[in-house]
Design a protein around this motif. Structure first.
Motif, PDB file in Angstrom:
ATOM      1  N   ALA A 184      24.994  55.403  -3.476  1.00 33.41           N
ATOM      2  CA  ALA A 184      24.923  54.719  -2.182  1.00 33.41           C
ATOM      3  C   ALA A 184      23.901  53.589  -2.211  1.00 33.41           C
ATOM      4  CB  ALA A 184      24.571  55.712  -1.085  1.00 33.41           C
ATOM      5  N   TYR A 185      22.796  53.778  -2.932  1.00 36.01           N
ATOM      6  CA  TYR A 185      21.772  52.737  -2.987  1.00 36.01           C
ATOM      7  C   TYR A 185      22.314  51.476  -3.646  1.00 36.01           C
ATOM      8  CZ  TYR A 185      18.186  56.131  -1.631  1.00 36.01           C
ATOM      9  OH  TYR A 185      17.440  57.064  -0.952  1.00 36.01           O
ATOM     10  N   TRP A 186      22.939  51.633  -4.850  1.00 33.14           N
ATOM     11  CA  TRP A 186      23.403  50.399  -5.498  1.00 33.14           C
ATOM     12  C   TRP A 186      24.682  49.869  -4.857  1.00 33.14           C
ATOM     13  CZ3 TRP A 186      28.182  50.787  -7.810  1.00 33.14           C
ATOM     14  CH2 TRP A 186      28.563  51.985  -8.402  1.00 33.14           C
ATOM     15  N   TYR A 187      25.570  50.775  -4.418  1.00 36.43           N
ATOM     16  CA  TYR A 187      26.787  50.301  -3.766  1.00 36.43           C
ATOM     17  C   TYR A 187      26.472  49.701  -2.399  1.00 36.43           C
ATOM     18  CZ  TYR A 187      31.860  50.210  -3.062  1.00 36.43           C
ATOM     19  OH  TYR A 187      33.151  49.805  -2.882  1.00 36.43           O
ATOM     20  N   VAL A 333      23.969  50.667   6.886  1.00 40.11           N
ATOM     21  CA  VAL A 333      23.797  51.881   7.690  1.00 40.11           C
ATOM     22  C   VAL A 333      24.855  52.911   7.329  1.00 40.11           C
ATOM     23  CG1 VAL A 333      23.920  52.808  10.036  1.00 40.11           C
ATOM     24  CG2 VAL A 333      22.656  50.689   9.598  1.00 40.11           C
ATOM     25  N   VAL A 334      26.102  52.471   7.197  1.00 39.94           N
ATOM     26  CA  VAL A 334      27.199  53.389   6.872  1.00 39.94           C
ATOM     27  C   VAL A 334      26.983  54.026   5.507  1.00 39.94           C
ATOM     28  CG1 VAL A 334      29.657  53.491   6.292  1.00 39.94           C
ATOM     29  CG2 VAL A 334      28.916  52.283   8.354  1.00 39.94           C
ATOM     30  N   LEU A 335      26.652  53.228   4.502  1.00 42.71           N
ATOM     31  CA  LEU A 335      26.504  53.742   3.136  1.00 42.71           C
ATOM     32  C   LEU A 335      25.352  54.729   3.032  1.00 42.71           C
ATOM     33  CD1 LEU A 335      27.137  50.396   1.237  1.00 42.71           C
ATOM     34  CD2 LEU A 335      28.524  52.458   1.015  1.00 42.71           C
ATOM     35  N   LEU A 336      24.210  54.384   3.589  1.00 44.15           N
ATOM     36  CA  LEU A 336      23.056  55.270   3.478  1.00 44.15           C
ATOM     37  C   LEU A 336      23.246  56.549   4.298  1.00 44.15           C
ATOM     38  CD1 LEU A 336      20.153  52.650   3.590  1.00 44.15           C
ATOM     39  CD2 LEU A 336      21.066  53.868   1.601  1.00 44.15           C
ATOM     40  N   SER A 337      23.853  56.430   5.467  1.00 42.68           N
ATOM     41  CA  SER A 337      24.094  57.623   6.276  1.00 42.68           C
ATOM     42  C   SER A 337      25.119  58.533   5.609  1.00 42.68           C
ATOM     43  CB  SER A 337      24.549  57.241   7.678  1.00 42.68           C
ATOM     44  OG  SER A 337      25.755  56.501   7.652  1.00 42.68           O
ATOM     45  N   ALA A 354      35.282  62.025   8.302  1.00 42.57           N
ATOM     46  CA  ALA A 354      34.561  61.562   9.491  1.00 42.57           C
ATOM     47  C   ALA A 354      34.424  60.049   9.515  1.00 42.57           C
ATOM     48  CB  ALA A 354      33.180  62.222   9.536  1.00 42.57           C
ATOM     49  N   PHE A 355      34.185  59.452   8.346  1.00 38.67           N
ATOM     50  CA  PHE A 355      33.979  58.007   8.315  1.00 38.67           C
ATOM     51  C   PHE A 355      35.284  57.220   8.435  1.00 38.67           C
ATOM     52  CE2 PHE A 355      29.776  59.161   6.734  1.00 38.67           C
ATOM     53  CZ  PHE A 355      28.996  58.215   7.373  1.00 38.67           C
ATOM     54  N   LEU A 356      36.405  57.903   8.395  1.00 38.65           N
ATOM     55  CA  LEU A 356      37.675  57.224   8.641  1.00 38.65           C
ATOM     56  C   LEU A 356      37.982  57.085  10.135  1.00 38.65           C
ATOM     57  CD1 LEU A 356      39.994  58.806   5.915  1.00 38.65           C
ATOM     58  CD2 LEU A 356      39.293  56.419   6.063  1.00 38.65           C
ATOM     59  N   ILE A 357      37.344  57.914  10.963  1.00 37.12           N
ATOM     60  CA  ILE A 357      37.641  57.891  12.410  1.00 37.12           C
ATOM     61  C   ILE A 357      37.322  56.542  13.047  1.00 37.12           C
ATOM     62  CG2 ILE A 357      37.061  58.931  14.634  1.00 37.12           C
ATOM     63  CD1 ILE A 357      36.671  61.596  13.122  1.00 37.12           C
ATOM     64  N   PRO A 358      36.121  55.949  12.817  1.00 34.21           N
ATOM     65  CA  PRO A 358      35.870  54.616  13.401  1.00 34.21           C
ATOM     66  C   PRO A 358      36.836  53.557  12.893  1.00 34.21           C
ATOM     67  CG  PRO A 358      33.809  55.650  12.698  1.00 34.21           C
ATOM     68  CD  PRO A 358      34.924  56.481  12.144  1.00 34.21           C
ATOM     69  N   TRP A 390      33.387  52.018   4.146  1.00 38.45           N
ATOM     70  CA  TRP A 390      32.446  52.011   3.023  1.00 38.45           C
ATOM     71  C   TRP A 390      31.880  53.411   2.775  1.00 38.45           C
ATOM     72  CZ3 TRP A 390      32.271  48.057  -0.168  1.00 38.45           C
ATOM     73  CH2 TRP A 390      32.648  46.791   0.288  1.00 38.45           C
ATOM     74  N   GLY A 391      31.739  54.200   3.826  1.00 38.01           N
ATOM     75  CA  GLY A 391      31.250  55.570   3.641  1.00 38.01           C
ATOM     76  C   GLY A 391      32.216  56.407   2.836  1.00 38.01           C
TER      77      GLY A 391
END
Length: 506
Positions: A184-187, A333-337, A354-358, A390-391
């Motif tokens: 997540a950090y590098w992506y 925010v999305v990647l780190l969360s 969950a990240f597909l819902i938004p 992205w999540g």
């Protein structure tokens, strides 16, 4: 390095293999790694030492991965900012400029994965960074479509090194429970580049010169920065834990012991045909590939057309460049969360759902609400909601990093994943058709279908991984030699991969 077991600290202890066993198996094992493991003896890595080693690794490896991926994302997406700075002449040709870069990635992906396995990884990475920086500066001569296409293909060839190399480095240097965060950090630099890229483009847009155009200056500046970064990487990045002269001999041994329990491999330069066959037969690999292709269709399109979509909502060129910075912040925010939630709750695929819902909600708004001065803010927010994909994407990469063992199998699987990534990104911009502008209703209908298919495939993947873990549990219960097999395979775990104690993460 070793000693009495602390009473109040978490200790990771892995029994070193019998030297006699090592002598029998040495032909199948990377000799450089074997020397360090034999020297280690029985090693304990307590929590304080593990944290100290993590800081040392982050200072070298994580800095290089995040910095390099930031520049790769910025350089690749510079064309998006150039599109509203005067380089775009035809919307159809613009789509192809985003697509052809992935032809280069498709061409280079498998050779790059093989070379990463055989060559000094730090030096190979630095060489490719320099070459793509040089290619980017040559965009200053991109006065026609043919020249830009050739340069974009070359950029794809050299940039193909980044993602597979970083997945390998993540599994080589970090523990399994750390890898989702590291990826997540590098992506997450995709998001940071959106912020910085917006600032760059905003600054360049104020350049008015009869000698050089603003988009030409943008390419030259980014290309020169990338070339300078390659020199830093060549000096700073160790090729492997065994060759990291920047660390003491004792620390190198501890670093190797620290990741032994991963059972996903550190280094093995011998290409094993059996691992290739195993990768081809492994259903989880095919599920990763299918999910990657489908999720990258909306990703590739939305990433390529972000500035054009925002401008179509009714914003000016300068407003669009500044709002693109918010795109980057949302991605970060999305990647780190996503990484934090996955690690904290020890669930990956559930959070991918969950990240597909938004995404689904935002896409529905973009399809249903017409563009007007009164709706442009709501449409902008809906677009930002679609960036939550992205999540799901970053967690998919962390699954492969943690669940595939053996260097050859990991190399083949990683190459396949990024070939799928390239295919999806090639298709994505083509879904946006100029005849559908400015709302692109057909495109967003395709995106909605992709999200539904991804949900089905993720459910199937989670069921398969749980089922495999249940089979392993049953085998351990029924096989009295299971623990012995695990001990005998302790050294092979560092290079060849999983045994009965290996647990899939889902």
């Amino acid at each position: 390095m070793s000693g009495p077991k602390p009473t109040e600290q978490h200790v990771e202890r892995v029994a070193s293999p019998d030297p006699d066993i090592l002598q029998d198996k040495h032909t199948a094992v990377d000799e450089e790694l074997r020397r360090y493991v034999v020297a280690a003896g029985s090693v304990e890595v307590d929590e304080a030492t593990s944290k100290r080693l993590r800081r040392l690794i982050d200072k070298r490896v994580l800095v290089v991965m995040t910095g390099t991926y930031f520049l790769q994302s910025l350089d690749k997406n510079a064309i998006s900012f150039a599109a509203i700075m005067g380089i775009q002449e035809d919307a159809h040709l613009y789509s192809w400029l985003h697509t052809v870069i992935y032809f280069g990635i498709l061409f280079a992906e498998y050779p790059t994965n093989l070379l990463v396995q055989k060559l000094p990884i730090g030096k190979y990475l630095a060489a490719n960074i320099f070459l793509w920086g040089l290619t980017l500066t040559m965009n200053v001569f991109g006065f026609n479509f043919a020249i830009l296409c050739v340069l974009r293909v070359l950029l794809g060839i050299f940039e193909a090194v980044s993602q597979p190399t970083f997945l390998l480095l993540s599994s080589m240097w970090y523990k399994r429970e750390e890898q989702a965060h590291i990826v997540a950090y590098w992506y997450g630099m995709n998001g940071v580049q959106g912020i910085v890229g917006g600032l760059f483009a905003y600054g360049m847009s104020h350049v008015h010169s009869p000698v050089v155009k603003s988009w030409q200056l943008l390419f030259v500046l980014l290309g020169c920065i990338t070339c300078l970064w390659s020199i830093f990487v060549l000096w700073w990045m160790p090729d492997s834990p065994m060759r990291a002269k920047c660390y003491s001999e004792e620390d190198r041994i501890l670093i190797i012991e620290r990741v032994r329990a991963n059972q996903t491999g550190i280094q093995n330069r011998k290409f094993k045909k059996g691992h290739v066959q195993e990768a081809i037969r492994d259903p989880q690999i095919w599920l990763y590939i299918l999910i990657q292709i489908i999720i990258q269709i909306p990703t590739g399109g939305l990433g390529s057309y972000s500035t054009i979509l925002i401008k179509n909502f009714g914003y000016t060129e300068l407003q669009t460049e500044l709002l693109s910075m918010v795109n980057g912040a949302v991605q970060c925010v999305v990647l780190l969360s996503a990484a934090w939630l996955s690690r904290h709750y020890n669930q990956t695929i559930l959070f991918q759902f969950a990240f597909l819902i938004p995404n689904i909600a935002g896409t529905a708004v973009l399809m249903a609400v017409p563009i007007s001065s009164s709706t442009k803010v709501g449409l902008l927010i809906a677009y930002w909601c679609t960036l939550s994909f992205w999540g799901t994407t970053v967690l998919l990469m962390s699954l492969l990093s943690r669940n595939v063992a053996g260097q050859t199998k990991k190399s083949v699987s990683t190459a396949s994943l990024f070939l799928a990534w390239a295919v999806g990104n090639m298709i994505g911009p083509q879904v946006f058709q100029s005849k559908d502008a400015p709302r692109y209703f057909t495109c967003f209908s395709v995106h909605m279908g992709c999200y539904i298919v991804i949900i089905i495939l993720l459910a199937l993947l989670r069921w398969y991984l749980k089922w495999q873990n249940m089979k392993r549990d049953q085998l351990q219960e029924n096989d009295p030699r299971a623990s012995e097999l695990n001990l005998d395979n302790a050294f092979d775990d560092l290079t060849d991969g999983e045994n009965l104690s290996f647990r899939y993460k889902y």
